[in-house]
Scaffold this motif. Structure first.
Motif, short mmCIF file in Angstrom:
data_model
loop_
_atom_site.label_atom_id
_atom_site.label_comp_id
_atom_site.label_asym_id
_atom_site.label_seq_id
_atom_site.Cartn_x
_atom_site.Cartn_y
_atom_site.Cartn_z
N ILE A 202 0.84 -1.21 0.00
CA ILE A 202 0.00 0.00 0.00
C ILE A 202 0.87 1.25 0.00
CG2 ILE A 202 -1.68 1.30 1.35
CD1 ILE A 202 -2.77 -1.39 2.32
N ARG A 203 1.97 1.23 0.79
CA ARG A 203 2.85 2.40 0.87
C ARG A 203 3.52 2.65 -0.49
NH1 ARG A 203 5.21 0.85 4.97
NH2 ARG A 203 4.02 1.98 6.53
N LYS A 204 3.94 1.58 -1.15
CA LYS A 204 4.58 1.75 -2.46
C LYS A 204 3.59 2.31 -3.49
CE LYS A 204 8.04 -1.90 -1.86
NZ LYS A 204 8.47 -3.23 -2.31
N GLU A 205 2.37 1.81 -3.48
CA GLU A 205 1.36 2.33 -4.41
C GLU A 205 1.08 3.80 -4.14
OE1 GLU A 205 -2.09 -0.05 -4.25
OE2 GLU A 205 -1.13 -1.88 -4.99
N ALA A 206 1.02 4.16 -2.85
CA ALA A 206 0.75 5.55 -2.50
C ALA A 206 1.87 6.46 -2.96
CB ALA A 206 0.56 5.67 -0.99
N LYS A 207 3.10 6.03 -2.78
CA LYS A 207 4.23 6.85 -3.23
C LYS A 207 4.25 7.01 -4.74
CE LYS A 207 7.29 5.95 0.67
NZ LYS A 207 8.57 5.35 1.11
N ARG A 208 3.96 5.91 -5.48
CA ARG A 208 3.93 6.02 -6.94
C ARG A 208 2.82 6.95 -7.40
NH1 ARG A 208 4.94 0.34 -6.80
NH2 ARG A 208 2.71 -0.06 -7.14
N ALA A 209 1.66 6.86 -6.70
CA ALA A 209 0.55 7.73 -7.08
C ALA A 209 0.86 9.18 -6.78
CB ALA A 209 -0.71 7.29 -6.34
N VAL A 210 1.54 9.46 -5.68
CA VAL A 210 1.89 10.84 -5.34
C VAL A 210 2.86 11.41 -6.36
CG1 VAL A 210 3.09 12.27 -3.65
CG2 VAL A 210 1.39 10.60 -2.90
N ALA A 223 -4.54 3.47 1.16
CA ALA A 223 -3.36 4.28 0.88
C ALA A 223 -3.44 5.63 1.56
CB ALA A 223 -3.21 4.45 -0.62
N LYS A 224 -4.64 6.22 1.56
CA LYS A 224 -4.81 7.51 2.23
C LYS A 224 -4.52 7.38 3.72
CE LYS A 224 -8.25 9.32 -1.01
NZ LYS A 224 -9.64 9.77 -1.17
N GLU A 225 -4.96 6.29 4.32
CA GLU A 225 -4.70 6.10 5.76
C GLU A 225 -3.21 6.00 6.03
OE1 GLU A 225 -6.86 2.72 6.95
OE2 GLU A 225 -8.84 3.67 6.80
N VAL A 226 -2.49 5.29 5.15
CA VAL A 226 -1.06 5.15 5.34
C VAL A 226 -0.36 6.49 5.24
CG1 VAL A 226 1.04 4.16 4.36
CG2 VAL A 226 -1.02 2.77 4.57
N LEU A 227 -0.75 7.31 4.27
CA LEU A 227 -0.16 8.63 4.13
C LEU A 227 -0.45 9.51 5.34
CD1 LEU A 227 -0.92 9.35 0.37
CD2 LEU A 227 1.29 8.79 1.38
#
Length: 303
Positions: A202-210, A223-227
């Motif tokens: 989830i963290r990797k997907e969030a970073k790629r999306a950002v 992903a939002k929760e992780v961020l």
């Protein structure tokens, strides 16, 4: 007629008893000292005689109605005979006879328990009490056991029994804990690894999306929760740093005194002046002090 026959019969009995006494040897007296006896058989005979006397007196002292004085006298006589018996027993051993002291009876209390014989001198068999003499006032207390006082354990006694096993450091030595907790530990470890892998994805997907600028369309709720969690950690770390810096600044601040403080020499001078004044007030009068101050004024002495 019957009366005369009875008289004659009694006279005959007395005559016969008198003749028998004349035929007997003179009654021997027991030697005062056991060391005077040279014959083993004689020594054993005198010991047996003393034993019979002790037996008669012990049977007599069982009667509680004799009175305190008679009971004490009987008890003293028995102890005297016991001491004499011990002398004869030692003499028998010296003459090569058996050692009777090994089989001597023990003293017991009112309940039949064997107790120590009071023997302050340390010599001989010690003083004993027999029969009703054990119930005399002042004697009963000797046989009563004092109540056992439960000693309170000190802190040293408590900590003395505490070792590594008390804190659980040796629970793994027998292998039982490992067998019981092994399956559960493996299951919990597998769940933790699986959760960690999911969060990493989830963290990797969030970073790629950002990085691609498509947060709203690509990042899902997880992903939002992780961020959000990562942002909170950063904020908390900043706050902690600010608090540490503030504490360091407070410690580095110096305390400024706005009132001039005397140095060490001035303090010594003030103490010396105070001691001088105390000595003068103790040994000099008021008139002498006035004259001294006038003389200093006239001579222009400032001290």
């Amino acid at each position: 007629m019957a009366r005369n026959e009875e008289k004659a019969q009694s006279m005959l009995n007395r005559f016969i008893a008198l003749k028998a006494e004349e035929k007997k040897k003179p009654k021997e007296r027991r030697p005062y000292l056991a060391s005077e006896c040279r014959d083993l058989a004689e020594a054993d005979k005198w010991r047996q005689q003393i034993m019979r006397e002790i037996g008669r007196k012990v049977a007599e002292i069982q009667n509680e109605g004799l009175g305190e004085h008679r009971l004490r006298d009987l008890n003293d006589e028995i102890n005297k005979l016991i001491r004499e018996k011990s002398h004869w027993e030692r003499r028998i051993v010296e003459l090569g006879g058996p050692n009777y002291t090994k089989y001597s009876a023990k003293m017991t209390d009112l309940e039949g328990n064997i107790v120590d014989v009071p023997n302050p001198s340390g010599r001989g068999p010690g003083y004993r009490y027999f029969g009703a003499a054990k119930k005399l006032p002042g004697v009963r207390e000797l046989f009563e056991k004092p109540p056992e006082l439960r000693k309170r354990r000190t802190r040293y006694d408590i900590y003395k029994r505490i070792d590594a096993s008390y804190y659980g450091y040796r629970d793994d030595e027998d292998g039982v804990l490992e067998r019981v907790e092994g399956p559960s530990e493996e299951r919990i470890r597998a769940e933790a690894v699986e959760e960690w892998q999911r969060m990493e994805e989830i963290r990797k997907e969030a970073k790629r999306a950002v990085k691609s600028g498509e947060v709203a369309s690509v990042v899902n709720v997880a992903a939002k929760e992780v961020l959000f969690e990562e942002e909170e950690e950063v904020v908390e770390e900043e706050r902690r740093r600010e608090r540490e810096m503030k504490e360091n600044l407070d410690k580095e601040r110096e305390f400024v005194v706005h009132v001039p403080l005397p140095d060490e020499k001035e303090i010594e001078k003030m103490v010396l002046e105070k001691k001088k004044m105390e000595l003068l007030s103790k040994y000099a009068s008021d008139m002498l002090l006035e004259e001294q101050s006038e003389a200093k004024t006239m001579l222009n002495i400032q001290r």
